[in-house]
Design an enzyme around this catalytic site. Structure first.
Site, PDB file in Angstrom:
ATOM      1  N   ASP A  22      -2.760  -9.852   5.541  1.00 34.64           N
ATOM      2  CA  ASP A  22      -1.936  -9.594   6.725  1.00 34.64           C
ATOM      3  C   ASP A  22      -0.982 -10.769   6.812  1.00 34.64           C
ATOM      4  OD1 ASP A  22      -0.785  -9.447   9.211  1.00 34.64           O
ATOM      5  OD2 ASP A  22      -2.632  -8.931  10.259  1.00 34.64           O
ATOM      6  N   VAL A  23       0.303 -10.529   6.583  1.00 36.98           N
ATOM      7  CA  VAL A  23       1.258 -11.641   6.507  1.00 36.98           C
ATOM      8  C   VAL A  23       1.449 -12.328   7.864  1.00 36.98           C
ATOM      9  CG1 VAL A  23       2.474 -10.588   4.545  1.00 36.98           C
ATOM     10  CG2 VAL A  23       3.372 -10.271   6.878  1.00 36.98           C
TER      11      VAL A  23
ATOM     12  N   ASN B  68       7.529  -8.469   0.440  1.00 40.97           N
ATOM     13  CA  ASN B  68       8.114  -7.155   0.743  1.00 40.97           C
ATOM     14  C   ASN B  68       7.737  -6.638   2.135  1.00 40.97           C
ATOM     15  OD1 ASN B  68       8.930  -4.195   0.039  1.00 40.97           O
ATOM     16  ND2 ASN B  68       6.747  -4.089   0.530  1.00 40.97           N
TER      17      ASN B  68
ATOM     18  N   TYR C  82      15.168  -6.435  14.206  1.00 48.63           N
ATOM     19  CA  TYR C  82      15.082  -6.274  12.745  1.00 48.63           C
ATOM     20  C   TYR C  82      16.248  -7.019  12.092  1.00 48.63           C
ATOM     21  CZ  TYR C  82      14.766  -3.715   8.277  1.00 48.63           C
ATOM     22  OH  TYR C  82      14.647  -3.369   6.948  1.00 48.63           O
TER      23      TYR C  82
ATOM     24  N   ASN D 193       0.815  -1.225   0.000  1.00 51.84           N
ATOM     25  CA  ASN D 193       0.000   0.000   0.000  1.00 51.84           C
ATOM     26  C   ASN D 193       0.842   1.266   0.000  1.00 51.84           C
ATOM     27  OD1 ASN D 193       0.175  -1.322   2.777  1.00 51.84           O
ATOM     28  ND2 ASN D 193      -0.183   0.814   3.331  1.00 51.84           N
TER      29      ASN D 193
HETATM   30  N1  LIG Z   1      13.438   1.607   3.213  1.00 54.40           N
HETATM   31  C1  LIG Z   1      14.639   1.072   3.355  1.00 54.40           C
HETATM   32  O1  LIG Z   1      15.674   1.764   3.430  1.00 54.40           O
HETATM   33  C2  LIG Z   1      14.780  -0.418   3.424  1.00 54.40           C
HETATM   34  C3  LIG Z   1      16.075  -0.957   3.440  1.00 54.40           C
HETATM   35  C4  LIG Z   1      16.223  -2.334   3.506  1.00 54.40           C
HETATM   36  C5  LIG Z   1      15.117  -3.145   3.514  1.00 54.40           C
HETATM   37  N2  LIG Z   1      13.862  -2.596   3.508  1.00 54.40           N
HETATM   38  C6  LIG Z   1      12.729  -3.505   3.537  1.00 54.40           C
HETATM   39  O2  LIG Z   1      11.820  -3.151   2.511  1.00 54.40           O
HETATM   40  C7  LIG Z   1      10.515  -3.624   2.848  1.00 54.40           C
HETATM   41  C8  LIG Z   1       9.515  -2.512   2.617  1.00 54.40           C
HETATM   42  O3  LIG Z   1       9.773  -1.470   3.531  1.00 54.40           O
HETATM   43  P1  LIG Z   1       9.529   0.056   3.214  1.00 54.40           P
HETATM   44  O4  LIG Z   1      10.849   0.718   3.300  1.00 54.40           O
HETATM   45  O5  LIG Z   1       8.719   0.225   2.005  1.00 54.40           O
HETATM   46  O6  LIG Z   1       8.718   0.478   4.533  1.00 54.40           O
HETATM   47  P2  LIG Z   1       7.247   1.043   4.721  1.00 54.40           P
HETATM   48  O7  LIG Z   1       7.013   2.216   3.855  1.00 54.40           O
HETATM   49  O8  LIG Z   1       7.090   1.190   6.201  1.00 54.40           O
HETATM   50  O9  LIG Z   1       6.313  -0.135   4.178  1.00 54.40           O
HETATM   51  C9  LIG Z   1       6.153  -1.329   4.872  1.00 54.40           C
HETATM   52  C10 LIG Z   1       4.944  -2.021   4.305  1.00 54.40           C
HETATM   53  O10 LIG Z   1       4.783  -3.288   4.979  1.00 54.40           O
HETATM   54  C11 LIG Z   1       3.422  -3.377   5.373  1.00 54.40           C
HETATM   55  N3  LIG Z   1       3.212  -4.302   6.489  1.00 54.40           N
HETATM   56  C12 LIG Z   1       3.700  -4.247   7.734  1.00 54.40           C
HETATM   57  N4  LIG Z   1       3.240  -5.269   8.460  1.00 54.40           N
HETATM   58  C13 LIG Z   1       2.434  -6.001   7.638  1.00 54.40           C
HETATM   59  C14 LIG Z   1       1.654  -7.165   7.788  1.00 54.40           C
HETATM   60  N5  LIG Z   1       1.577  -7.814   8.969  1.00 54.40           N
HETATM   61  N6  LIG Z   1       0.968  -7.635   6.728  1.00 54.40           N
HETATM   62  C15 LIG Z   1       1.015  -6.992   5.538  1.00 54.40           C
HETATM   63  N7  LIG Z   1       1.716  -5.861   5.334  1.00 54.40           N
HETATM   64  C16 LIG Z   1       2.414  -5.372   6.372  1.00 54.40           C
HETATM   65  C17 LIG Z   1       3.030  -1.954   5.724  1.00 54.40           C
HETATM   66  O11 LIG Z   1       1.624  -1.811   5.807  1.00 54.40           O
HETATM   67  P3  LIG Z   1       0.917  -0.697   6.741  1.00 54.40           P
HETATM   68  O12 LIG Z   1       0.886   0.585   5.947  1.00 54.40           O
HETATM   69  O13 LIG Z   1      -0.430  -1.287   6.983  1.00 54.40           O
HETATM   70  O14 LIG Z   1       1.739  -0.565   7.991  1.00 54.40           O
HETATM   71  C18 LIG Z   1       3.640  -1.241   4.526  1.00 54.40           C
HETATM   72  O15 LIG Z   1       2.820  -1.380   3.404  1.00 54.40           O
HETATM   73  C19 LIG Z   1      10.598  -4.100   4.294  1.00 54.40           C
HETATM   74  O16 LIG Z   1      10.714  -5.503   4.326  1.00 54.40           O
HETATM   75  C20 LIG Z   1      11.880  -3.469   4.801  1.00 54.40           C
HETATM   76  O17 LIG Z   1      12.468  -4.179   5.846  1.00 54.40           O
HETATM   77  C21 LIG Z   1      13.669  -1.264   3.467  1.00 54.40           C
END
Ligand SMILES: NC(=O)c1ccc[n+]([C@@H]2O[C@H](COP(=O)([O-])OP(=O)(O)OC[C@H]3O[C@@H](n4cnc5c(N)ncnc54)[C@H](OP(=O)(O)O)[C@@H]3O)[C@@H](O)[C@H]2O)c1
Length: 298
Positions: free
Chosen positions: A70-71, A97, A216, A21
Protein backbone atom coordinates in the site's frame (compact mmCIF):
# COMPACT_ATOMS: atom_id res chain seq x y z
CA UNK A 1 10.68 -5.72 -29.11
CA UNK A 2 14.39 -5.08 -29.20
CA UNK A 3 17.42 -6.16 -31.11
CA UNK A 4 19.42 -8.80 -29.22
CA UNK A 5 22.45 -6.47 -29.03
CA UNK A 6 20.45 -3.94 -26.99
CA UNK A 7 19.22 -6.48 -24.48
CA UNK A 8 21.10 -5.72 -21.26
CA UNK A 9 18.41 -7.42 -19.16
CA UNK A 10 17.96 -11.06 -18.20
CA UNK A 11 16.08 -13.21 -15.69
CA UNK A 12 18.43 -11.80 -13.03
CA UNK A 13 17.12 -8.29 -13.68
CA UNK A 14 14.53 -7.37 -11.03
CA UNK A 15 11.71 -4.88 -11.60
CA UNK A 16 9.11 -3.71 -9.07
CA UNK A 17 5.76 -2.29 -10.20
CA UNK A 18 3.28 -0.56 -7.85
CA UNK A 19 -0.52 -0.73 -8.18
CA UNK A 20 -0.18 -3.69 -10.50
CA UNK A 21 -3.25 -5.82 -9.83
CA UNK A 22 -5.09 -4.28 -12.79
CA UNK A 23 -5.01 -1.60 -15.46
CA UNK A 24 -1.72 -0.15 -16.61
CA UNK A 25 0.28 -1.64 -13.75
CA UNK A 26 -0.73 -5.15 -14.74
CA UNK A 27 0.01 -4.35 -18.40
CA UNK A 28 3.48 -3.07 -17.44
CA UNK A 29 4.20 -6.23 -15.42
CA UNK A 30 3.07 -8.39 -18.35
CA UNK A 31 5.35 -6.61 -20.86
CA UNK A 32 8.38 -6.71 -18.55
CA UNK A 33 7.75 -10.39 -17.76
CA UNK A 34 7.51 -11.19 -21.48
CA UNK A 35 11.01 -9.70 -21.79
CA UNK A 36 12.25 -12.37 -19.36
CA UNK A 37 12.79 -9.97 -16.46
CA UNK A 38 11.93 -11.07 -12.90
CA UNK A 39 9.01 -8.84 -11.94
CA UNK A 40 7.55 -8.11 -8.51
CA UNK A 41 3.85 -7.37 -8.92
CA UNK A 42 2.70 -5.33 -5.93
CA UNK A 43 -0.84 -4.43 -4.89
CA UNK A 44 -2.46 -3.06 -1.75
CA UNK A 45 -4.93 -5.93 -1.62
CA UNK A 46 -3.36 -9.39 -1.43
CA UNK A 47 -6.37 -11.17 -2.91
CA UNK A 48 -6.52 -8.87 -5.93
CA UNK A 49 -2.74 -9.11 -6.29
CA UNK A 50 -2.72 -12.89 -6.25
CA UNK A 51 -5.60 -13.10 -8.74
CA UNK A 52 -3.52 -10.91 -11.09
CA UNK A 53 -0.46 -13.10 -10.49
CA UNK A 54 -2.43 -16.25 -11.34
CA UNK A 55 -3.75 -14.63 -14.54
CA UNK A 56 -0.15 -14.03 -15.66
CA UNK A 57 0.89 -17.57 -14.75
CA UNK A 58 -2.01 -18.91 -16.82
CA UNK A 59 -0.48 -16.98 -19.74
CA UNK A 60 2.80 -18.84 -19.21
CA UNK A 61 4.54 -16.02 -17.31
CA UNK A 62 6.14 -17.69 -14.28
CA UNK A 63 8.86 -15.09 -13.69
CA UNK A 64 6.52 -12.87 -11.62
CA UNK A 65 6.23 -12.74 -7.82
CA UNK A 66 3.70 -10.97 -5.66
CA UNK A 67 4.25 -8.85 -2.57
CA UNK A 68 1.70 -6.58 -0.86
CA UNK A 69 2.27 -2.83 -1.04
CA UNK A 70 0.00 0.00 0.00
CA UNK A 71 1.91 3.05 -1.22
CA UNK A 72 0.07 5.24 1.30
CA UNK A 73 1.42 3.23 4.25
CA UNK A 74 5.01 3.65 5.41
CA UNK A 75 4.82 0.37 7.31
CA UNK A 76 3.83 -1.45 4.13
CA UNK A 77 6.60 0.29 2.14
CA UNK A 78 9.26 -0.71 4.67
CA UNK A 79 8.00 -4.31 4.75
CA UNK A 80 8.37 -4.49 0.95
CA UNK A 81 11.87 -3.00 1.09
CA UNK A 82 12.94 -5.58 3.68
CA UNK A 83 11.46 -8.46 1.68
CA UNK A 84 13.13 -7.26 -1.55
CA UNK A 85 16.47 -7.02 0.24
CA UNK A 86 16.17 -10.53 1.65
CA UNK A 87 14.81 -12.09 -1.54
CA UNK A 88 16.87 -10.43 -4.28
CA UNK A 89 19.58 -8.38 -2.58
CA UNK A 90 18.76 -5.46 -4.88
CA UNK A 91 16.56 -4.29 -7.76
CA UNK A 92 17.20 -2.72 -11.16
CA UNK A 93 13.89 -1.07 -12.07
CA UNK A 94 11.16 0.63 -10.03
CA UNK A 95 7.93 1.65 -11.75
CA UNK A 96 5.72 3.89 -9.61
CA UNK A 97 2.34 3.36 -11.22
CA UNK A 98 -0.29 3.28 -8.43
CA UNK A 99 -2.66 6.23 -8.62
CA UNK A 100 -6.18 7.38 -7.81
CA UNK A 101 -8.51 10.20 -8.77
CA UNK A 102 -10.97 12.03 -6.53
CA UNK A 103 -14.50 11.05 -7.52
CA UNK A 104 -16.18 13.45 -5.11
CA UNK A 105 -17.38 16.83 -6.30
CA UNK A 106 -16.53 18.27 -2.89
CA UNK A 107 -12.91 19.29 -2.69
CA UNK A 108 -12.19 19.03 1.04
CA UNK A 109 -9.27 17.94 3.18
CA UNK A 110 -10.89 14.49 3.48
CA UNK A 111 -11.28 13.99 -0.28
CA UNK A 112 -7.95 15.55 -1.22
CA UNK A 113 -5.62 13.93 1.31
CA UNK A 114 -5.87 10.33 -0.03
CA UNK A 115 -5.11 11.52 -3.58
CA UNK A 116 -2.00 13.42 -2.49
CA UNK A 117 -0.94 10.59 -0.16
CA UNK A 118 -1.16 8.08 -3.02
CA UNK A 119 -0.16 10.03 -6.11
CA UNK A 120 2.55 12.23 -4.60
CA UNK A 121 3.70 11.18 -1.12
CA UNK A 122 3.25 7.51 -2.07
CA UNK A 123 5.58 7.87 -5.05
CA UNK A 124 8.09 9.81 -3.00
CA UNK A 125 8.07 7.45 0.00
CA UNK A 126 8.29 4.27 -2.10
CA UNK A 127 11.13 5.76 -4.14
CA UNK A 128 13.05 6.91 -1.05
CA UNK A 129 12.69 3.50 0.62
CA UNK A 130 13.80 1.56 -2.46
CA UNK A 131 16.62 3.88 -3.64
CA UNK A 132 19.20 2.08 -1.45
CA UNK A 133 18.18 -1.22 -3.08
CA UNK A 134 18.78 0.01 -6.63
CA UNK A 135 21.85 -1.80 -7.88
CA UNK A 136 25.07 -0.05 -8.79
CA UNK A 137 25.83 -2.52 -11.58
CA UNK A 138 22.66 -2.25 -13.68
CA UNK A 139 24.02 -1.66 -17.21
CA UNK A 140 23.47 2.02 -18.07
CA UNK A 141 22.19 2.71 -14.57
CA UNK A 142 19.24 1.64 -12.45
CA UNK A 143 15.88 3.12 -13.47
CA UNK A 144 12.97 4.76 -11.65
CA UNK A 145 9.86 5.51 -13.72
CA UNK A 146 6.88 7.51 -12.46
CA UNK A 147 3.56 7.17 -14.27
CA UNK A 148 2.26 10.76 -14.21
CA UNK A 149 -0.21 12.38 -16.62
CA UNK A 150 -0.57 15.28 -19.02
CA UNK A 151 -2.99 16.58 -16.38
CA UNK A 152 0.20 17.43 -14.54
CA UNK A 153 1.49 19.80 -17.23
CA UNK A 154 2.10 23.34 -15.98
CA UNK A 155 -0.42 24.78 -18.46
CA UNK A 156 -3.12 23.69 -15.97
CA UNK A 157 -1.73 25.88 -13.17
CA UNK A 158 -2.96 29.47 -12.97
CA UNK A 159 -0.42 30.44 -10.30
CA UNK A 160 2.27 32.08 -12.43
CA UNK A 161 4.86 32.10 -9.63
CA UNK A 162 4.68 28.32 -9.39
CA UNK A 163 4.74 27.97 -13.18
CA UNK A 164 7.92 30.09 -13.29
CA UNK A 165 9.71 28.23 -10.50
CA UNK A 166 8.69 24.75 -11.64
CA UNK A 167 9.65 25.53 -15.26
CA UNK A 168 13.24 25.95 -14.09
CA UNK A 169 13.70 22.19 -14.03
CA UNK A 170 17.38 22.16 -13.13
CA UNK A 171 16.76 24.05 -9.89
CA UNK A 172 13.63 22.32 -8.57
CA UNK A 173 14.21 20.86 -5.11
CA UNK A 174 12.34 18.14 -3.24
CA UNK A 175 11.59 20.59 -0.39
CA UNK A 176 10.03 23.01 -2.86
CA UNK A 177 7.74 20.30 -4.26
CA UNK A 178 6.67 19.37 -0.71
CA UNK A 179 5.89 23.01 0.03
CA UNK A 180 3.89 23.26 -3.24
CA UNK A 181 1.73 20.27 -2.22
CA UNK A 182 1.31 21.44 1.36
CA UNK A 183 0.33 24.92 0.15
CA UNK A 184 -2.40 23.35 -1.98
CA UNK A 185 -3.64 21.33 1.00
CA UNK A 186 -3.74 24.48 3.14
CA UNK A 187 -5.69 26.36 0.47
CA UNK A 188 -8.19 23.49 0.30
CA UNK A 189 -8.68 23.70 4.08
CA UNK A 190 -9.07 27.51 3.78
CA UNK A 191 -11.33 27.20 0.72
CA UNK A 192 -9.02 29.51 -1.23
CA UNK A 193 -7.98 27.36 -4.21
CA UNK A 194 -9.22 29.95 -6.70
CA UNK A 195 -7.12 32.74 -5.14
CA UNK A 196 -4.17 30.31 -4.96
CA UNK A 197 -4.29 29.79 -8.73
CA UNK A 198 -4.78 26.01 -8.53
CA UNK A 199 -6.47 24.15 -11.40
CA UNK A 200 -10.16 24.99 -10.98
CA UNK A 201 -12.28 21.86 -10.84
CA UNK A 202 -15.08 23.50 -12.78
CA UNK A 203 -12.69 23.50 -15.76
CA UNK A 204 -12.56 19.74 -15.61
CA UNK A 205 -16.25 18.84 -15.74
CA UNK A 206 -16.07 18.46 -19.51
CA UNK A 207 -12.62 16.91 -19.50
CA UNK A 208 -12.05 13.42 -20.95
CA UNK A 209 -12.18 11.93 -17.46
CA UNK A 210 -15.60 13.53 -17.25
CA UNK A 211 -15.39 14.66 -13.66
CA UNK A 212 -13.51 17.10 -11.45
CA UNK A 213 -9.80 16.47 -11.39
CA UNK A 214 -8.31 19.45 -9.58
CA UNK A 215 -6.45 17.44 -6.96
CA UNK A 216 -5.39 14.78 -9.45
CA UNK A 217 -3.87 17.55 -11.58
CA UNK A 218 -1.98 19.06 -8.61
CA UNK A 219 -0.70 15.60 -7.61
CA UNK A 220 0.59 14.93 -11.11
CA UNK A 221 2.28 18.36 -11.37
CA UNK A 222 3.96 17.43 -8.10
CA UNK A 223 5.27 14.03 -9.23
CA UNK A 224 6.61 15.37 -12.52
CA UNK A 225 8.41 18.09 -10.52
CA UNK A 226 9.57 15.49 -7.98
CA UNK A 227 11.26 13.46 -10.72
CA UNK A 228 13.25 16.53 -11.81
CA UNK A 229 14.06 17.34 -8.18
CA UNK A 230 15.21 13.79 -7.48
CA UNK A 231 17.37 13.84 -10.60
CA UNK A 232 18.93 17.12 -9.41
CA UNK A 233 19.61 15.57 -5.99
CA UNK A 234 21.17 12.44 -7.51
CA UNK A 235 23.39 14.44 -9.87
CA UNK A 236 24.53 16.65 -6.99
CA UNK A 237 25.60 13.70 -4.83
CA UNK A 238 29.29 13.40 -5.59
CA UNK A 239 30.90 10.00 -5.55
CA UNK A 240 27.87 7.92 -4.56
CA UNK A 241 29.13 5.45 -7.16
CA UNK A 242 25.61 4.65 -8.24
CA UNK A 243 23.86 5.83 -11.41
CA UNK A 244 20.07 6.10 -11.11
CA UNK A 245 18.04 7.37 -14.05
CA UNK A 246 14.60 8.83 -13.22
CA UNK A 247 11.80 9.57 -15.68
CA UNK A 248 8.16 10.70 -15.51
CA UNK A 249 5.71 9.86 -18.27
CA UNK A 250 2.10 9.95 -19.42
CA UNK A 251 0.75 6.65 -20.78
CA UNK A 252 -1.90 8.43 -22.87
CA UNK A 253 -5.66 8.16 -22.42
CA UNK A 254 -5.99 4.46 -21.65
CA UNK A 255 -9.16 2.44 -21.09
CA UNK A 256 -8.94 1.48 -17.40
CA UNK A 257 -11.10 1.76 -14.29
CA UNK A 258 -9.71 5.22 -13.50
CA UNK A 259 -11.72 6.67 -16.40
CA UNK A 260 -14.54 4.09 -16.43
CA UNK A 261 -12.81 2.44 -19.40
CA UNK A 262 -13.50 5.40 -21.66
CA UNK A 263 -9.85 5.76 -22.73
CA UNK A 264 -8.94 5.40 -26.38
CA UNK A 265 -5.70 3.41 -25.93
CA UNK A 266 -5.48 -0.21 -24.86
CA UNK A 267 -3.56 -1.14 -21.71
CA UNK A 268 -0.83 -2.70 -23.86
CA UNK A 269 -0.46 0.58 -25.80
CA UNK A 270 -0.47 2.62 -22.59
CA UNK A 271 2.20 0.42 -20.99
CA UNK A 272 4.52 0.98 -23.94
CA UNK A 273 6.23 4.24 -22.89
CA UNK A 274 6.88 3.33 -19.21
CA UNK A 275 8.26 -0.07 -20.26
CA UNK A 276 10.34 1.45 -23.06
CA UNK A 277 11.84 3.99 -20.62
CA UNK A 278 12.63 1.20 -18.16
CA UNK A 279 14.41 -0.85 -20.81
CA UNK A 280 16.12 1.92 -22.81
CA UNK A 281 16.68 4.68 -20.26
CA UNK A 282 17.52 7.37 -22.86
CA UNK A 283 20.39 9.43 -21.48
CA UNK A 284 19.14 12.71 -23.00
CA UNK A 285 15.77 12.47 -21.28
CA UNK A 286 16.73 11.69 -17.69
CA UNK A 287 14.69 13.74 -15.19
CA UNK A 288 12.23 14.77 -17.90
CA UNK A 289 8.55 14.16 -18.71
CA UNK A 290 7.76 11.73 -21.55
CA UNK A 291 4.80 10.61 -23.67
CA UNK A 292 4.74 8.34 -26.73
CA UNK A 293 8.49 7.65 -26.31
CA UNK A 294 9.30 11.38 -26.63
CA UNK A 295 10.18 14.17 -24.20
CA UNK A 296 7.19 16.50 -23.90
CA UNK A 297 6.64 19.86 -22.17
CA UNK A 298 6.14 19.84 -18.42
N1 LIG B 1 -5.76 5.39 -17.66
C1 LIG B 1 -5.36 6.57 -18.11
O1 LIG B 1 -5.89 7.13 -19.09
C2 LIG B 1 -4.23 7.28 -17.43
C3 LIG B 1 -3.74 8.46 -18.01
C4 LIG B 1 -2.70 9.12 -17.39
C5 LIG B 1 -2.13 8.61 -16.25
N2 LIG B 1 -2.62 7.45 -15.70
C6 LIG B 1 -1.99 6.96 -14.49
O2 LIG B 1 -1.69 5.59 -14.64
C7 LIG B 1 -1.59 4.97 -13.36
C8 LIG B 1 -2.38 3.68 -13.38
O3 LIG B 1 -3.75 3.98 -13.54
P1 LIG B 1 -4.76 3.05 -14.32
O4 LIG B 1 -5.26 3.83 -15.47
O5 LIG B 1 -4.19 1.72 -14.55
O6 LIG B 1 -5.95 3.00 -13.24
P2 LIG B 1 -6.59 1.79 -12.44
O7 LIG B 1 -6.99 0.70 -13.36
O8 LIG B 1 -7.63 2.42 -11.58
O9 LIG B 1 -5.38 1.23 -11.55
C9 LIG B 1 -4.89 1.94 -10.47
C10 LIG B 1 -4.06 0.99 -9.65
O10 LIG B 1 -3.49 1.71 -8.53
C11 LIG B 1 -3.74 0.94 -7.37
N3 LIG B 1 -3.72 1.74 -6.14
C12 LIG B 1 -4.50 2.76 -5.79
N4 LIG B 1 -4.18 3.19 -4.57
C13 LIG B 1 -3.14 2.42 -4.14
C14 LIG B 1 -2.36 2.35 -2.96
N5 LIG B 1 -2.59 3.18 -1.92
N6 LIG B 1 -1.38 1.44 -2.88
C15 LIG B 1 -1.14 0.59 -3.90
N7 LIG B 1 -1.86 0.57 -5.04
C16 LIG B 1 -2.85 1.48 -5.15
C17 LIG B 1 -5.09 0.30 -7.62
O11 LIG B 1 -5.34 -0.76 -6.71
P3 LIG B 1 -6.83 -1.21 -6.27
O12 LIG B 1 -7.34 -2.14 -7.33
O13 LIG B 1 -6.59 -1.86 -4.95
O14 LIG B 1 -7.66 0.04 -6.16
C18 LIG B 1 -4.88 -0.16 -9.05
O15 LIG B 1 -4.12 -1.34 -9.07
C19 LIG B 1 -2.11 6.00 -12.36
O16 LIG B 1 -1.03 6.64 -11.72
C20 LIG B 1 -2.85 7.00 -13.23
O17 LIG B 1 -2.91 8.28 -12.67
C21 LIG B 1 -3.65 6.79 -16.25
Amino acid sequence: MDKEAERWWSKDTVAVVTGANKGLGLGIVRQLAKEGITVVLTARDATRGNVALESLKSQGLHNVNFHPLDVASQESILALAEWLHKTYGGIDILINNAGIINLDKDVTFETVKPVLDTNYFGVKNVTKALLPLLRDDTPGGARVIVVASIYGQLQHLENKDYVKTLSDREHITEDFVDSFVNHYLKDVVDGSQKEGGWPNWTDWVNSPVGRPAETYSVSKVAVIAYVSALHNTLVAQPGSGKKINVFSCCPGFVATDINNNTGTKTVEEGADTPVWLALHSPEEGIGKFWADRKVVDF
